[in-house]
Design an enzyme around this catalytic site. Structure first.
Site, PDB file in Angstrom:
ATOM      1  N   LEU A 158     -13.572  -0.697   6.074  1.00 23.96           N
ATOM      2  CA  LEU A 158     -13.951  -2.056   6.449  1.00 23.96           C
ATOM      3  C   LEU A 158     -15.207  -2.481   5.699  1.00 23.96           C
ATOM      4  O   LEU A 158     -15.319  -3.602   5.191  1.00 23.96           O
ATOM      5  CB  LEU A 158     -14.216  -2.151   7.961  1.00 23.96           C
ATOM      6  CG  LEU A 158     -13.034  -2.004   8.904  1.00 23.96           C
ATOM      7  CD1 LEU A 158     -13.486  -2.189  10.349  1.00 23.96           C
ATOM      8  CD2 LEU A 158     -11.952  -3.016   8.586  1.00 23.96           C
ATOM      9  N   THR A 193      -1.274  -4.234   9.756  1.00 17.81           N
ATOM     10  CA  THR A 193      -2.188  -4.414  10.887  1.00 17.81           C
ATOM     11  C   THR A 193      -2.816  -5.797  10.744  1.00 17.81           C
ATOM     12  O   THR A 193      -3.985  -5.918  10.400  1.00 17.81           O
ATOM     13  CB  THR A 193      -3.289  -3.341  10.853  1.00 17.81           C
ATOM     14  OG1 THR A 193      -3.840  -3.289   9.525  1.00 17.81           O
ATOM     15  CG2 THR A 193      -2.771  -1.976  11.210  1.00 17.81           C
ATOM     16  N   CYS A 224      -6.595  -8.424   2.537  1.00 18.34           N
ATOM     17  CA  CYS A 224      -7.591  -7.544   3.155  1.00 18.34           C
ATOM     18  C   CYS A 224      -8.932  -8.186   3.498  1.00 18.34           C
ATOM     19  O   CYS A 224      -9.433  -7.986   4.601  1.00 18.34           O
ATOM     20  CB  CYS A 224      -7.832  -6.349   2.260  1.00 18.34           C
ATOM     21  SG  CYS A 224      -6.490  -5.166   2.338  1.00 18.34           S
ATOM     22  N   VAL A 262       0.833  -1.200   0.000  1.00 22.64           N
ATOM     23  CA  VAL A 262       0.000   0.000   0.000  1.00 22.64           C
ATOM     24  C   VAL A 262       0.870   1.254   0.000  1.00 22.64           C
ATOM     25  O   VAL A 262       0.748   2.116  -0.876  1.00 22.64           O
ATOM     26  CB  VAL A 262      -0.958  -0.005   1.217  1.00 22.64           C
ATOM     27  CG1 VAL A 262      -1.668   1.326   1.356  1.00 22.64           C
ATOM     28  CG2 VAL A 262      -1.976  -1.127   1.071  1.00 22.64           C
TER      29      VAL A 262
HETATM   30  C1  UDX Z   1      -0.756  -2.719   5.180  1.00 20.60           C
HETATM   31  C2  UDX Z   1      -1.835  -3.301   6.091  1.00 20.60           C
HETATM   32  O1  UDX Z   1      -1.671  -4.692   6.150  1.00 20.60           O
HETATM   33  C3  UDX Z   1      -3.216  -3.005   5.632  1.00 20.60           C
HETATM   34  O2  UDX Z   1      -4.124  -3.277   6.659  1.00 20.60           O
HETATM   35  C4  UDX Z   1      -3.371  -1.598   5.312  1.00 20.60           C
HETATM   36  O3  UDX Z   1      -4.596  -1.375   4.698  1.00 20.60           O
HETATM   37  C5  UDX Z   1      -2.239  -1.034   4.511  1.00 20.60           C
HETATM   38  O4  UDX Z   1      -0.988  -1.381   5.039  1.00 20.60           O
HETATM   39  P1  UDX Z   1       0.431  -3.689   3.069  1.00 20.60           P
HETATM   40  O5  UDX Z   1       1.082  -2.451   2.572  1.00 20.60           O
HETATM   41  O6  UDX Z   1      -0.110  -4.633   2.056  1.00 20.60           O
HETATM   42  O7  UDX Z   1      -0.839  -3.364   3.945  1.00 20.60           O
HETATM   43  O8  UDX Z   1       1.365  -4.420   4.127  1.00 20.60           O
HETATM   44  P2  UDX Z   1       2.881  -4.839   3.995  1.00 20.60           P
HETATM   45  O9  UDX Z   1       3.227  -5.069   2.562  1.00 20.60           O
HETATM   46  O10 UDX Z   1       3.111  -5.901   4.999  1.00 20.60           O
HETATM   47  O11 UDX Z   1       3.675  -3.517   4.409  1.00 20.60           O
HETATM   48  C6  UDX Z   1       3.793  -3.017   5.681  1.00 20.60           C
HETATM   49  C7  UDX Z   1       5.226  -2.496   5.850  1.00 20.60           C
HETATM   50  O12 UDX Z   1       5.330  -1.821   7.090  1.00 20.60           O
HETATM   51  C8  UDX Z   1       6.298  -3.589   5.857  1.00 20.60           C
HETATM   52  O13 UDX Z   1       7.244  -3.339   4.852  1.00 20.60           O
HETATM   53  C9  UDX Z   1       6.907  -3.508   7.257  1.00 20.60           C
HETATM   54  O14 UDX Z   1       8.280  -3.797   7.304  1.00 20.60           O
HETATM   55  C10 UDX Z   1       6.620  -2.067   7.631  1.00 20.60           C
HETATM   56  N1  UDX Z   1       6.615  -1.818   9.075  1.00 20.60           N
HETATM   57  C11 UDX Z   1       5.935  -2.611   9.910  1.00 20.60           C
HETATM   58  C12 UDX Z   1       7.316  -0.722   9.568  1.00 20.60           C
HETATM   59  O15 UDX Z   1       7.976  -0.004   8.818  1.00 20.60           O
HETATM   60  N2  UDX Z   1       7.292  -0.479  10.931  1.00 20.60           N
HETATM   61  C13 UDX Z   1       6.634  -1.283  11.803  1.00 20.60           C
HETATM   62  O16 UDX Z   1       6.636  -1.039  12.989  1.00 20.60           O
HETATM   63  C14 UDX Z   1       5.909  -2.390  11.261  1.00 20.60           C
HETATM   64  C1  UDX Z   2      -9.305  -5.491  -2.287  1.00 17.22           C
HETATM   65  C2  UDX Z   2     -10.269  -4.352  -2.651  1.00 17.22           C
HETATM   66  O1  UDX Z   2     -10.786  -4.563  -3.970  1.00 17.22           O
HETATM   67  C3  UDX Z   2      -9.554  -3.016  -2.567  1.00 17.22           C
HETATM   68  O2  UDX Z   2     -10.467  -1.953  -2.816  1.00 17.22           O
HETATM   69  C4  UDX Z   2      -8.927  -2.866  -1.186  1.00 17.22           C
HETATM   70  O3  UDX Z   2      -8.202  -1.648  -1.076  1.00 17.22           O
HETATM   71  C5  UDX Z   2      -8.028  -4.032  -0.859  1.00 17.22           C
HETATM   72  O4  UDX Z   2      -8.747  -5.268  -1.001  1.00 17.22           O
HETATM   73  P1  UDX Z   2      -7.409  -6.825  -3.566  1.00 17.22           P
HETATM   74  O5  UDX Z   2      -7.437  -7.750  -2.407  1.00 17.22           O
HETATM   75  O6  UDX Z   2      -6.088  -6.310  -4.050  1.00 17.22           O
HETATM   76  O7  UDX Z   2      -8.301  -5.527  -3.280  1.00 17.22           O
HETATM   77  O8  UDX Z   2      -8.076  -7.565  -4.823  1.00 17.22           O
HETATM   78  P2  UDX Z   2      -9.559  -7.776  -5.369  1.00 17.22           P
HETATM   79  O9  UDX Z   2      -9.532  -7.482  -6.812  1.00 17.22           O
HETATM   80  O10 UDX Z   2     -10.590  -7.112  -4.572  1.00 17.22           O
HETATM   81  O11 UDX Z   2      -9.727  -9.365  -5.243  1.00 17.22           O
HETATM   82  C6  UDX Z   2      -9.798 -10.012  -3.976  1.00 17.22           C
HETATM   83  C7  UDX Z   2     -10.051 -11.487  -4.159  1.00 17.22           C
HETATM   84  O12 UDX Z   2     -11.364 -11.731  -4.667  1.00 17.22           O
HETATM   85  C8  UDX Z   2      -9.099 -12.164  -5.147  1.00 17.22           C
HETATM   86  O13 UDX Z   2      -8.724 -13.428  -4.650  1.00 17.22           O
HETATM   87  C9  UDX Z   2      -9.948 -12.305  -6.391  1.00 17.22           C
HETATM   88  O14 UDX Z   2      -9.508 -13.344  -7.229  1.00 17.22           O
HETATM   89  C10 UDX Z   2     -11.305 -12.588  -5.791  1.00 17.22           C
HETATM   90  N1  UDX Z   2     -12.441 -12.282  -6.692  1.00 17.22           N
HETATM   91  C11 UDX Z   2     -12.621 -11.004  -7.136  1.00 17.22           C
HETATM   92  C12 UDX Z   2     -13.345 -13.286  -7.035  1.00 17.22           C
HETATM   93  O15 UDX Z   2     -13.201 -14.439  -6.632  1.00 17.22           O
HETATM   94  N2  UDX Z   2     -14.413 -12.964  -7.847  1.00 17.22           N
HETATM   95  C13 UDX Z   2     -14.627 -11.696  -8.300  1.00 17.22           C
HETATM   96  O16 UDX Z   2     -15.615 -11.481  -9.022  1.00 17.22           O
HETATM   97  C14 UDX Z   2     -13.695 -10.683  -7.941  1.00 17.22           C
END
Ligand code: UDX
Ligand code: UDX
Length: 459
Positions: free
Chosen positions: A220, A91, A275, A15
């Site tokens: 959420l 988180t 997520c 993200v």
């Molecule tokens: C994260 C959360 O999981 C999600 O709930 C939220 O919506 C967006 O942020 P994501 O970016 O996919 O999603 O997570 P991840 O790829 O695991 O990245 C989090 C980063 O934070 C990691 O690179 C981790 O090393 C870093 N981190 C974690 C810190 O820099 N400091 C900390 O104390 C903990």
């Molecule tokens: C999701 C939300 O779409 C996004 O807005 C949020 O910020 C993070 O969570 P993401 O998890 O990256 O994004 O992918 P998404 O395209 O939503 O797909 C989630 C899962 O649902 C995947 O495993 C996908 O294959 C599945 N899916 C999606 C289905 O099985 N059927 C569908 O019609 C669409």
């Protein structure tokens, strides 16, 4: 050159990385720094081999890195120098204590808040990017203001709605940007400052504002609604398989009602990703916490159907392959939780590969981007699982193919050639309904789609 603003992001993940890279790309007048506690991740962001695969990301990083985008491990310096701090640390679902398996684990979040408080020497706007339980901003505010430190902080909620695989497109052209704030004069001022950043490229009518609790909860609820559609269609896919109805036809008929809409109605082997499950369980936990047991139960059903769909897929393989998978070779086409990403978090593949190994099958996994993550996810199962990048090689000698990820390449393979190389009788379980089932049947495969009549050569 003097920059107009210094923007920091803590957490260089799926993200934080793409989101802040987009801000740097669209706003050369701002200096953007992304920090992370993980030095390996930062080294990767500073290299030609980025830590995440996302179409279009490489180009943006190449253009901005070293110009107005910087990656670093020096979190303290980053905090000191910044005006606005996005917090995007993970988180995950709590694995211990009260709420284990459901509530969000906020320890990294809180640690980050304390780190900001300790190092801040000038007023800051703190932006919640991570998905958090509603009311987290209150805790954040209390932590930030609980010492002698005179520095003023304003906490905003700005949840990220990007989907993996289309992150750059989603960031460039979002359906909406949501910014929640306290409704005090200072809160509204901070909110406007963030609105102005996005207004550099997002049309103003798509930047919506709300109170901070609505914003936290909307993230959420958005994910819960999206996942609910998938569980709804997947639950009906089970009924289709019993009644000779076809889920694609049903989804088309239902989705053409403009009140329903046609997106997110693809039946599948189950949803994955970091997520959906986490956020719904978090919602369930919040409802329970507030004594809303019926509401909690309702949303829990979305996750239960998803577990059911994955298990149903495995049981279907077992029963159609003569009730034993022991010693059979099964090739999984795709392991990423969706196409166009190497991400495997909560991927249905993890559950399915594990269950097949339990049934003593030999599993061969192929995927264009996710094999490294798959190996880490299935650590300990080396004896039963192998990893082969080329799908032709991977399926050679197998009894069955199961499509788990909707990568385009799987629709375009030479299935005549694949059929020749496999053990007979050959089975295909299309967990994404992306293949040409008639053609596969004509080649000789026994074909088992999701939510459609099976096509077999057995009398
Ligand atoms: C994260 C959360 O999981 C999600 O709930 C939220 O919506 C967006 O942020 P994501 O970016 O996919 O999603 O997570 P991840 O790829 O695991 O990245 C989090 C980063 O934070 C990691 O690179 C981790 O090393 C870093 N981190 C974690 C810190 O820099 N400091 C900390 O104390 C903990
Ligand atoms: C999701 C939300 O779409 C996004 O807005 C949020 O910020 C993070 O969570 P993401 O998890 O990256 O994004 O992918 P998404 O395209 O939503 O797909 C989630 C899962 O649902 C995947 O495993 C996908 O294959 C599945 N899916 C999606 C289905 O099985 N059927 C569908 O019609 C669409």
């Amino acid at each position: 050159m003097a920059f107009e603003k210094n923007i920091l992001c803590i957490g260089a993940g799926y993200v934080g990385g793409p989101t802040l890279a987009m801000i740097a790309h669209k706003c050369p007048q701002y200096r953007v720094t992304i920090v992370d506690i993980n030095p390996i991740r930062i080294d990767q962001w500073n290299s030609d081999d980025l830590p995440i695969y996302e179409p279009g990301l490489d180009e943006i990083i190449k253009e901005t890195r070293g110009r107005n985008l910087f990656f670093s491990t020096d979190i303290e310096k980053g905090i000191k120098e910044s005006d606005i701090i996005f917090v995007s640390v993970n988180t995950p679902t709590k694995t211990f204590g009260a709420g284990a398996g459901m509530a969000a684990d906020l320890q990294y979040w809180e640690k980050t808040a304390r780190q900001i408080r300790k190092n801040a020497e000038s007023p800051k706007i703190i932006v919640e990017k991570s998905t958090l339980p509603v009311k987290t901003a209150l805790a954040m505010h209390r932590i930030l203001t609980s010492t002698e430190n005179e520095v003023r902080f304003e906490v905003l909620s700005n949840p990220e709605f990007l989907a993996e695989g289309t992150a750059i497109k989603d960031l460039e052209n979002p359906d909406r940007v949501l910014i929640g704030s306290m409704e005090t004069p200072e809160g509204l001022k901070a909110r406007n400052e963030l609105v102005e950043i996005y207004a550099n490229w997002v049309p103003r009518e798509r930047i919506i504002t709300s109170n901070i609790w609505s914003s936290e909860l909307s993230k959420l609820v958005s994910n819960a609604f999206l996942a609910q559609r998938i569980s709804s269609i997947n639950s009906i896919s089970a009924l289709c398989e019993k009644t000779d109805a076809d889920i694609t036809e049903v989804a088309r008929a239902v989705g053409m009602d403009s009140r329903v809409g046609n997106k997110f109605l693809n039946a599948s082997v189950g949803f994955g990703g970091s997520c959906f499950k986490k956020d719904i369980l978090n919602l369930v936990y919040l409802c329970q916490y507030y004594g809303l047991e019926e509401v909690a139960e309702y949303w829990r059903g979305v996750v239960s159907i998803n577990e059911y769909q994955k298990e149903r897929f495995v049981l279907n393989m077992l029963s159609t392959m003569f009730n034993t998978l022991a010693g059979k070779r099964i090739c999984l086409f795709g392991f990423a939780f969706k196409a166009n990403t190497g991400d495997t978090r909560e991927s249905p593949g993890i559950f399915i590969a594990g269950r097949l190994a339990e049934e003593k099958a030999e599993v061969v996994i192929t995927d264009p981007e996710a094999l490294k993550n798959a190996m880490a996810d299935l650590d300990g199962l080396e004896a039963k699982i192998s990893y082969v990048k080329d799908p032709y090689e991977a399926s050679t000698g197998c009894d069955a193919i199961a499509v788990l990820t909707e990568w385009d390449i799987y629709a375009d393979l030479d299935y005549g050639k694949i059929y020749e190389s496999m053990t007979k009788p050959c089975f295909i379980f299309d967990g994404r309904n992306i293949l040409d089932h008639e053609r596969l049947f004509d080649i000789g495969f026994n074909v088992f789609p999701i939510g459609k009549p099976a096509m077999t050569h057995f009398s």
